[in-house]
Design a protein around this motif. Structure first.
Motif, PDB file in Angstrom:
ATOM      1  N   ASP A   1       0.816  -1.220   0.000  1.00  0.00           N
ATOM      2  CA  ASP A   1       0.000   0.000   0.000  1.00  0.00           C
ATOM      3  C   ASP A   1       0.849   1.270   0.000  1.00  0.00           C
ATOM      4  O   ASP A   1       0.378   2.317  -0.431  1.00  0.00           O
ATOM      5  N   VAL A   2       2.071   1.205   0.503  1.00  0.00           N
ATOM      6  CA  VAL A   2       2.856   2.424   0.705  1.00  0.00           C
ATOM      7  C   VAL A   2       4.231   2.412   0.044  1.00  0.00           C
ATOM      8  O   VAL A   2       4.941   3.417   0.096  1.00  0.00           O
ATOM      9  N   MET A   3       4.623   1.340  -0.578  1.00  0.00           N
ATOM     10  CA  MET A   3       5.976   1.258  -1.145  1.00  0.00           C
ATOM     11  C   MET A   3       6.123   2.147  -2.380  1.00  0.00           C
ATOM     12  O   MET A   3       5.147   2.466  -3.063  1.00  0.00           O
ATOM     13  N   LEU A   4       7.360   2.554  -2.647  1.00  0.00           N
ATOM     14  CA  LEU A   4       7.680   3.210  -3.899  1.00  0.00           C
ATOM     15  C   LEU A   4       7.656   2.123  -4.966  1.00  0.00           C
ATOM     16  O   LEU A   4       8.289   1.080  -4.804  1.00  0.00           O
ATOM     17  N   SER A   5       6.935   2.366  -6.024  1.00  0.00           N
ATOM     18  CA  SER A   5       6.743   1.305  -7.014  1.00  0.00           C
ATOM     19  C   SER A   5       7.804   1.265  -8.108  1.00  0.00           C
ATOM     20  O   SER A   5       7.937   0.250  -8.786  1.00  0.00           O
ATOM     21  N   THR A   6       8.564   2.336  -8.263  1.00  0.00           N
ATOM     22  CA  THR A   6       9.586   2.346  -9.317  1.00  0.00           C
ATOM     23  C   THR A   6      10.909   2.898  -8.783  1.00  0.00           C
ATOM     24  O   THR A   6      11.379   3.949  -9.224  1.00  0.00           O
ATOM     25  N   PRO A   7      11.521   2.191  -7.844  1.00  0.00           N
ATOM     26  CA  PRO A   7      12.791   2.684  -7.315  1.00  0.00           C
ATOM     27  C   PRO A   7      13.888   2.584  -8.378  1.00  0.00           C
ATOM     28  O   PRO A   7      13.824   1.747  -9.283  1.00  0.00           O
ATOM     29  N   LYS A   8      14.879   3.445  -8.245  1.00  0.00           N
ATOM     30  CA  LYS A   8      16.030   3.376  -9.138  1.00  0.00           C
ATOM     31  C   LYS A   8      16.828   2.127  -8.786  1.00  0.00           C
ATOM     32  O   LYS A   8      16.968   1.778  -7.614  1.00  0.00           O
ATOM     33  N   THR A   9      17.354   1.491  -9.815  1.00  0.00           N
ATOM     34  CA  THR A   9      18.143   0.277  -9.606  1.00  0.00           C
ATOM     35  C   THR A   9      19.478   0.384 -10.330  1.00  0.00           C
ATOM     36  O   THR A   9      19.670   1.234 -11.200  1.00  0.00           O
TER      37      THR A   9
END
Length: 138
Positions: free
Chosen positions: A11-19
């Motif tokens: 529900d709260v995570m960042l969905s497109t983190p840099k990798t």
């Protein structure tokens, strides 16, 4: 009245983190960490999390050391169905603010990012706003 379900990491995570790819080195990540807004680096290979690396992990490693060898995996990752309030308490107790979010196969799904205040989690909108501010200031 229907009881509300506990909020989950999903529900709260960042969905497109840099990798960063498997070829990233300790030197590459040290350069990345010069930006005060960067707290962890997620090293992945074909979408699978290899390591979560923070500043301390690379501070003494030789530049050519593979970044994935510097970080940690399982102890810095959570699954999307975990109760976010339980994790918030654990994060505050441990002094940690970032966890990679992975599925049962170790595939990276997102990043759980506790705000500095400890009262909420970073959102995709927060990250987009910060990026826009930097573009305007640059």
């Amino acid at each position: 009245m229907t009881p509300t379900r506990p909020r989950t990491v999903a529900d709260v995570m960042l969905s497109t983190p840099k990798t960063h790819g498997p070829d990233a080195t300790a030197g590459d990540l040290r350069a990345l960490f010069r930006d005060d807004h960067v707290h962890v680096a997620l090293v992945v290979d074909a979408g699978r999390l290899l390591a979560v690396v923070d500043r301390d992990d690379v501070c003494t490693a030789p530049d050519d050391t593979p970044a994935a060898a510097c970080g940690a995996g399982a102890e810095r990752s959570v699954t999307p169905g975990e109760d976010v309030e339980v994790l918030r308490r654990r994060m505050r107790e441990q002094g940690s603010r970032r966890y990679a979010v992975v599925d049962e196969d170790g595939m990276l799904l997102g990043l759980l990012c506790l705000k500095r205040s400890g009262r909420g989690f970073c959102s995709d909108a927060d990250v987009a706003d910060r990026a826009a501010e930097r573009r305007c200031a640059g």
